[in-house]
Write a protein that holds these residues in place. Structure first.
Motif, mmCIF file in Angstrom:
data_model
loop_
_atom_site.group_PDB
_atom_site.id
_atom_site.type_symbol
_atom_site.label_atom_id
_atom_site.label_comp_id
_atom_site.label_asym_id
_atom_site.label_seq_id
_atom_site.Cartn_x
_atom_site.Cartn_y
_atom_site.Cartn_z
ATOM 1 N N ALA A 643 115.394 -27.959 47.006
ATOM 2 C CA ALA A 643 114.143 -26.766 47.505
ATOM 3 C C ALA A 643 115.345 -25.484 47.545
ATOM 4 C CB ALA A 643 112.993 -27.493 48.297
ATOM 5 N N GLY A 644 116.189 -26.608 49.225
ATOM 6 C CA GLY A 644 117.208 -25.332 49.334
ATOM 7 C C GLY A 644 118.254 -24.483 48.519
ATOM 8 N N ALA A 645 118.538 -25.284 48.063
ATOM 9 C CA ALA A 645 119.063 -25.369 46.770
ATOM 10 C C ALA A 645 118.704 -23.551 45.597
ATOM 11 C CB ALA A 645 119.664 -26.751 45.904
ATOM 12 N N ARG A 646 117.541 -24.103 45.563
ATOM 13 C CA ARG A 646 116.897 -22.656 44.658
ATOM 14 C C ARG A 646 116.738 -21.949 44.905
ATOM 15 N NH1 ARG A 646 114.399 -28.258 41.852
ATOM 16 N NH2 ARG A 646 112.510 -27.748 43.510
ATOM 17 N N TYR A 649 119.721 -20.151 45.461
ATOM 18 C CA TYR A 649 120.380 -19.770 44.304
ATOM 19 C C TYR A 649 119.317 -17.940 43.352
ATOM 20 C CZ TYR A 649 120.566 -19.528 38.785
ATOM 21 O OH TYR A 649 121.137 -19.266 37.273
ATOM 22 N N ALA A 650 117.922 -18.041 43.819
ATOM 23 C CA ALA A 650 117.258 -17.302 43.098
ATOM 24 C C ALA A 650 117.784 -15.416 44.683
ATOM 25 C CB ALA A 650 115.942 -17.401 45.029
ATOM 26 N N THR A 651 118.806 -16.050 45.004
ATOM 27 C CA THR A 651 119.324 -14.256 45.566
ATOM 28 C C THR A 651 120.855 -14.261 45.302
ATOM 29 O OG1 THR A 651 119.962 -16.013 47.805
ATOM 30 C CG2 THR A 651 117.866 -14.498 48.098
ATOM 31 N N GLN A 652 121.411 -15.688 45.315
ATOM 32 C CA GLN A 652 122.551 -15.432 45.044
ATOM 33 C C GLN A 652 122.931 -16.007 43.392
ATOM 34 O OE1 GLN A 652 125.320 -17.335 47.844
ATOM 35 N NE2 GLN A 652 124.614 -16.702 49.783
ATOM 36 N N SER A 653 122.579 -15.671 42.613
ATOM 37 C CA SER A 653 122.547 -16.325 41.613
ATOM 38 C C SER A 653 124.193 -16.190 40.697
ATOM 39 C CB SER A 653 121.997 -15.199 39.811
ATOM 40 O OG SER A 653 120.718 -15.301 40.634
ATOM 41 N N ASN A 654 125.288 -17.197 40.740
ATOM 42 C CA ASN A 654 126.475 -17.136 40.232
ATOM 43 C C ASN A 654 126.508 -18.701 40.475
ATOM 44 O OD1 ASN A 654 126.757 -19.171 42.339
ATOM 45 N ND2 ASN A 654 127.426 -17.658 43.569
ATOM 46 N N HIS A 655 127.260 -19.152 38.662
ATOM 47 C CA HIS A 655 127.547 -20.376 38.476
ATOM 48 C C HIS A 655 128.113 -21.195 39.081
ATOM 49 C CE1 HIS A 655 128.231 -18.672 33.886
ATOM 50 N NE2 HIS A 655 128.837 -17.808 34.426
ATOM 51 N N LEU A 656 128.310 -20.735 40.279
ATOM 52 C CA LEU A 656 128.419 -22.400 41.318
ATOM 53 C C LEU A 656 127.295 -22.886 41.914
ATOM 54 C CD1 LEU A 656 129.994 -24.501 43.357
ATOM 55 C CD2 LEU A 656 130.380 -22.213 45.339
ATOM 56 N N TRP A 657 126.137 -21.843 42.188
ATOM 57 C CA TRP A 657 124.989 -21.994 42.546
ATOM 58 C C TRP A 657 124.338 -22.713 41.446
ATOM 59 C CZ3 TRP A 657 123.528 -24.281 46.872
ATOM 60 C CH2 TRP A 657 124.150 -23.520 48.629
ATOM 61 N N SER A 659 124.757 -24.942 39.523
ATOM 62 C CA SER A 659 125.486 -25.984 39.959
ATOM 63 C C SER A 659 124.975 -26.952 40.416
ATOM 64 C CB SER A 659 127.032 -26.203 39.273
ATOM 65 O OG SER A 659 127.908 -25.591 38.149
ATOM 66 N N VAL A 660 124.719 -26.380 41.553
ATOM 67 C CA VAL A 660 124.713 -27.106 42.802
ATOM 68 C C VAL A 660 123.122 -27.700 42.438
ATOM 69 C CG1 VAL A 660 123.719 -26.653 45.034
ATOM 70 C CG2 VAL A 660 126.242 -26.112 44.470
ATOM 71 N N VAL A 661 121.961 -26.322 42.546
ATOM 72 C CA VAL A 661 120.913 -26.324 41.453
ATOM 73 C C VAL A 661 120.143 -27.438 40.446
ATOM 74 C CG1 VAL A 661 118.994 -25.312 40.888
ATOM 75 C CG2 VAL A 661 120.162 -23.997 42.565
ATOM 76 N N LEU A 662 120.785 -27.299 39.706
ATOM 77 C CA LEU A 662 121.283 -28.357 38.819
ATOM 78 C C LEU A 662 121.434 -30.153 39.039
ATOM 79 C CD1 LEU A 662 120.116 -28.667 35.338
ATOM 80 C CD2 LEU A 662 123.549 -28.351 35.053
ATOM 81 N N VAL A 663 122.240 -29.821 39.492
ATOM 82 C CA VAL A 663 122.576 -31.878 39.810
ATOM 83 C C VAL A 663 121.117 -32.151 41.403
ATOM 84 C CG1 VAL A 663 123.930 -32.677 41.146
ATOM 85 C CG2 VAL A 663 125.058 -31.291 39.786
ATOM 86 N N THR A 664 121.479 -31.161 42.478
ATOM 87 C CA THR A 664 119.886 -31.718 43.594
ATOM 88 C C THR A 664 118.901 -32.021 42.958
ATOM 89 O OG1 THR A 664 119.675 -29.517 43.413
ATOM 90 C CG2 THR A 664 121.717 -30.462 45.064
ATOM 91 N N SER A 665 118.273 -30.443 41.438
ATOM 92 C CA SER A 665 117.185 -31.049 41.234
ATOM 93 C C SER A 665 116.817 -31.980 39.999
ATOM 94 C CB SER A 665 116.727 -29.817 40.558
ATOM 95 O OG SER A 665 116.434 -28.852 41.140
ATOM 96 N N VAL A 666 118.149 -32.252 39.839
ATOM 97 C CA VAL A 666 117.783 -33.831 38.128
ATOM 98 C C VAL A 666 118.079 -35.036 39.737
ATOM 99 C CG1 VAL A 666 119.635 -35.425 36.768
ATOM 100 C CG2 VAL A 666 119.259 -32.285 36.706
ATOM 101 N N VAL A 717 109.181 -32.572 35.785
ATOM 102 C CA VAL A 717 110.264 -30.935 35.214
ATOM 103 C C VAL A 717 110.200 -29.109 35.480
ATOM 104 C CG1 VAL A 717 111.329 -33.226 34.433
ATOM 105 C CG2 VAL A 717 110.479 -31.606 33.044
ATOM 106 N N ALA A 718 109.708 -28.852 35.969
ATOM 107 C CA ALA A 718 108.343 -27.811 35.676
ATOM 108 C C ALA A 718 109.661 -26.776 36.316
ATOM 109 C CB ALA A 718 106.786 -27.318 36.360
ATOM 110 N N TRP A 719 110.197 -27.507 36.901
ATOM 111 C CA TRP A 719 111.158 -26.109 38.033
ATOM 112 C C TRP A 719 112.312 -25.662 36.678
ATOM 113 C CZ3 TRP A 719 116.363 -28.774 36.845
ATOM 114 C CH2 TRP A 719 117.079 -29.330 36.767
ATOM 115 N N ILE A 720 112.437 -25.843 36.257
ATOM 116 C CA ILE A 720 113.035 -25.843 35.205
ATOM 117 C C ILE A 720 113.480 -24.408 34.504
ATOM 118 C CG2 ILE A 720 114.297 -25.840 32.135
ATOM 119 C CD1 ILE A 720 113.618 -28.535 32.494
ATOM 120 N N GLU A 721 112.329 -23.671 34.931
ATOM 121 C CA GLU A 721 111.668 -22.257 34.848
ATOM 122 C C GLU A 721 112.693 -21.421 35.875
ATOM 123 O OE1 GLU A 721 110.159 -18.352 35.499
ATOM 124 O OE2 GLU A 721 109.495 -20.615 36.995
ATOM 125 N N SER A 722 112.767 -22.311 37.232
ATOM 126 C CA SER A 722 113.432 -21.957 37.537
ATOM 127 C C SER A 722 115.191 -21.285 37.924
ATOM 128 C CB SER A 722 113.262 -22.346 39.239
ATOM 129 O OG SER A 722 113.890 -23.721 39.093
#
Length: 784
Positions: A643-646, A649-657, A659-666, A717-722
């Motif tokens: 949740a913190g990573a997402r 990512y909502a305020t800092q949209s870059n490739h690093l975040w 990847s972090v969102v994808l890994v932590t959410s999965v 897996v509805a978080w994919i939309e975020s």
């Protein structure tokens, strides 16, 4: 006329279902006997009619009728001497268990089927008898323990009463002495009168006798007559008592800690106390615990009595069916054996029920039997047709008002991105709160309906009082009333905006509506389901103070609901900021969102439900030493990280975040799915007789479970939309966020049914139908 099998299904105790007579299996055996008899009769009839009909057939028919009537007459007259079956009882050497075994004294045309029927009947009778004996001995033992606990409580009350009288007499003596001059008063003035010394020593010796008796019963006193090594200056013993009051609430936890500290201070060798100390609040808590234990004991005895009577009726019914099919009179002989069996002949349960009634009436109801029966036999409220009527009325009103709202919204163009962005940023969050809450209430009503339909004992699991617990009709009534009021306010809000009223005044309507509902929630008057409202507030209080108290089922169940309502909490945050900052007057809705504190609070609010749930897991691990609770806590920690990573990512949209969102959410999703299916629902068992489900299923259609597993995966897996961001404009963004939040609430309502189903089946597996109330006074053997 309702069939007995349906009657039995409706009345049996769900947690003891496996211990009841398997009436349905016995019916199958009777049907086999009937089928075998029918086949033989048809075969003989075919053999008879091979040579055609005869003119002597009517004479043969009359002769057979007369023969059967004569046989029936002689059978009934010589019933005692010419029995069809004989039921023997034999005692086992290892224990006092008695087993029943039936022998066939006459030959039956369907001998194999009849023998199998009676073998199965004997098994059922022995099973019922053994279960009844086990439960009866448990309740009798519990009754003896409660009698000891009650006697200890009465003795403690006597000590408290004696000391209150002594204090009053001492206070009277001090007032009498105060008339003398101050100079004549010294440290020896209390021992000048020999009569006073005699009385105080007599009272002390009586108190010591009571305390010694209590210590023999397992109550621990510090500095009592048996273990006291020091006295106060005035020669009075300092007595402090330890009573085990479980810390089920934060208040009790804090009270337990302060009590321990106080006892340490009282018994510190360097500090001398001012007198005797017995905590009256602890005695009051102990009295409530013992009262609750008596209520549960009485309830368990009532269930056992019902168990006995239902099984007796089941044996009678199945034997009558056998007599009808076999044209024999075997029921009388077997029913004699059933009536001799322990579960019918024993009257210990009835006598103990009478004893509990008299004890409860005398000690907990001031000899008022009517008041005692309200506790022991609480009456469930009857379903009112008015509730159903109002549910329909408010449902129709909601549909009508919502249609009007859609038309007005379209005409005023509030969802147009070029016109009314302010409406979506200010008013929309408040109404979203009400909509998500109403959806959750509706799904809870559906859960209550399904739990009742499938006989899942949610009252027992949640420890709800049946007389005041919310029913599914009540939940639907609250939901429809809620939404009708909200949509009505939305329509009024649009009409006033279209009427050119001041926007600062019109936009206060959602805030006023929110305040009205908060006032109703905390209203002290006995209206609008006060027991349910206060129960909800107590549970929320317990969740907020999670580490400080023993976690109950209803507490962590509600905390799980909160983890699905994080969007609602976020909307409450923006609503509070909007009204408290006065933004509704200036319509500067960006004031809150641009603030640093607001963005930091977004993290806190997103973490809080997971944090509370993790603290509950930690407390359960501390209480039960079960590592599964630590593993469960890891699930909520992983959800917090995702949740913190997402949010970042909502305020800092870059490739690093990304990847972090994808890994932590999965990782969090896989963790959650495993826990949902394996731990919470008890499914995915590869060795189950139901492939990849579990052995016991309440729903008959197995495909529903497989569809539920697939649906839970999709909604998880509805978080994919975020991270994919399927957004076009601000209005669609808000609507899509609301849709996803609604999907999570729907997933939680769907999860609730299977979670409680699994809990119910665990109770059934352990035959757990009565709550075990902890007792305040420890046994002497367990004190070491």
């Amino acid at each position: 006329m309702v069939k007995f099998s349906k009657e039995l299904e409706a009345q049996l105790i769900p947690e003891w279902k496996e211990a009841f007579v398997n009436y349905w299996q016995l019916k199958k055996h009777v049907k086999k006997i009937k089928l075998s008899r029918t086949n033989k009769q048809s075969a003989s009839a075919e053999f008879t009619h091979d040579f055609g009909r005869s003119i002597l057939d009517p004479i043969r028919f009359i002769a057979l009728k007369v023969a059967s009537t004569t046989k029936h007459f002689f059978t009934s007259s010589n019933n005692n001497t010419d029995e069809i079956i004989q039921v023997r009882s034999k005692s086992m050497d290892s224990d006092e268990e008695v087993l029943f075994q039936t022998e066939l004294l006459q030959l039956f045309s369907e001998e194999d089927e009849v023998r199998l029927f009676f073998e199965r009947l004997d098994e059922e009778l022995n099973k019922v008898n053994q279960f009844y004996k086990t439960k009866e001995s448990e309740f009798l033992e519990r009754g003896e323990i409660l009698n000891k606990q009650l006697q200890i409580l009465l003795d403690l009350k006597q000590i408290v009463g004696d000391r209150q009288r002594r204090r009053k007499s001492n206070a009277g003596g001090l007032l009498h002495r105060s008339s003398a001059s101050f100079s004549s008063t010294n440290s020896d003035s209390f021992s000048e009168n020999p009569a006073e010394l005699n009385d105080s020593s007599t009272e002390m010796s009586q108190t010591d006798e009571v305390i010694a008796a209590l210590e023999r019963n397992g109550v621990n006193f510090m500095n009592s007559a048996s273990s006291r090594a020091m006295m106060t200056k005035k020669g009075k013993p300092k007595v402090a008592m330890r009573i085990d009051i479980p810390a089920t609430t934060p208040a009790r936890t804090i009270s337990a800690v302060t009590s321990m500290l106080w006892e340490d201070l009282v018994n510190h060798p360097k500090k001398e106390g001012s007198g005797d100390f017995i905590n009256r609040k602890k005695i009051q808590c102990a009295e409530k615990m013992i009262r609750s234990a008596f209520v549960e004991l009485y309830r368990g005895l009532g269930l056992l009595k019902t168990y006995s009577s239902l099984n007796m009726v089941a044996f009678t019914k199945i034997l009558k069916k056998f007599d009808k099919v076999s044209n024999q009179q075997a029921s009388a002989s077997y029913l004699k054996a059933v009536k001799r069996s322990h579960f019918i002949s024993s009257d210990k349960v009835v006598r103990l029920m009478d004893e509990v009634e008299s004890i409860f009436t005398k000690h907990f109801a001031n000899n008022d039997r009517k008041k005692a029966m309200k506790f022991l036999r609480p009456q469930q409220q009857k379903n009112s047709h008015m509730v159903t009527f109002f549910v329909g009325l408010f449902t129709g009103s909601f549909v009508s008002l919502f249609s009007v709202y859609i038309i007005l919204a379209h005409l005023s163009g509030i969802f147009s991105p070029s016109k009314e962005i302010a409406y979506m940023e200010t008013v929309y969050p408040v109404f979203s709160v009400f909509a998500l809450l109403s959806l959750h209430l509706f799904l809870y009503g559906c859960n209550l309906f399904m739990w009742k339909a499938t006989r899942i004992n949610y009252h027992f699991i949640f420890e709800f009082a049946p007389s005041t617990a919310l029913k599914y009709r009540d939940a639907f009534l609250i939901c429809t009333t809620f939404m009708t009021s909200v949509v009505g306010a939305m329509v009024i809000h649009l009409l006033l905006r279209a009427g050119r009223f001041s926007p600062s005044h019109v936009d206060t309507i959602p805030g006023i509506l929110l305040l009205i509902f908060i006032a109703l929630l905390v209203c002290p008057f006995d209206i609008f389901y006060r027991p349910t409202r206060y129960c909800f507030l107590r549970i929320i209080r317990n969740i907020i103070c999670s580490p400080l108290y023993k976690v109950l089922m209803v507490d962590f169940f509600m905390a799980d609901q909160l983890t699905s309502q994080i969007p609602l909490l976020r909307h409450l945050e923006s609503t509070a900021c909007y009204f408290l900052a006065g933004s509704f007057k200036t319509h500067e809705y960006a004031t809150c969102k641009n603030g640093k504190l607001y963005r930091q609070l977004a993290y806190v609010i997103s973490f809080l439900p997971y944090y509370w749930r993790a603290m509950q897991c930690a407390r359960r691990w501390f209480d039960e030493s079960d590592l599964n609770h630590l593993a469960n806590m890891g699930k909520y920690v992983s959800a917090m990280v995702a949740a913190g990573a997402r949010l970042t990512y909502a305020t800092q949209s870059n490739h690093l975040w990304f990847s972090v969102v994808l890994v932590t959410s999965v990782v969090a999703t896989v963790y959650q799915l495993y826990w949902d299916f394996v731990k919470d629902w008890g499914l995915l068992n590869p060795n189950s007789r139901n492939p990849w489900l579990r052995d016991d299923l309440i729903l008959k259609n197995k495909s529903i479970y497989y569809l539920s597993i697939a649906l839970n995966v999709v909604l998880r897996v509805a978080w994919i939309e975020s991270i994919m961001r399927f957004r076009i404009n601000p209005v669609e963004t808000h609507l899509l966020d609301f849709f996803l939040a609604s999907l999570e609430v729907i997933r939680r309502g769907h999860w609730n049914f299977y979670r409680l189903e699994n809990e119910h089946l665990n109770n059934v597996g352990k035959f757990r139908a009565v709550k075990t109330v902890p007792l305040p006074f420890r046994d002497a053997d367990s004190d070491g």
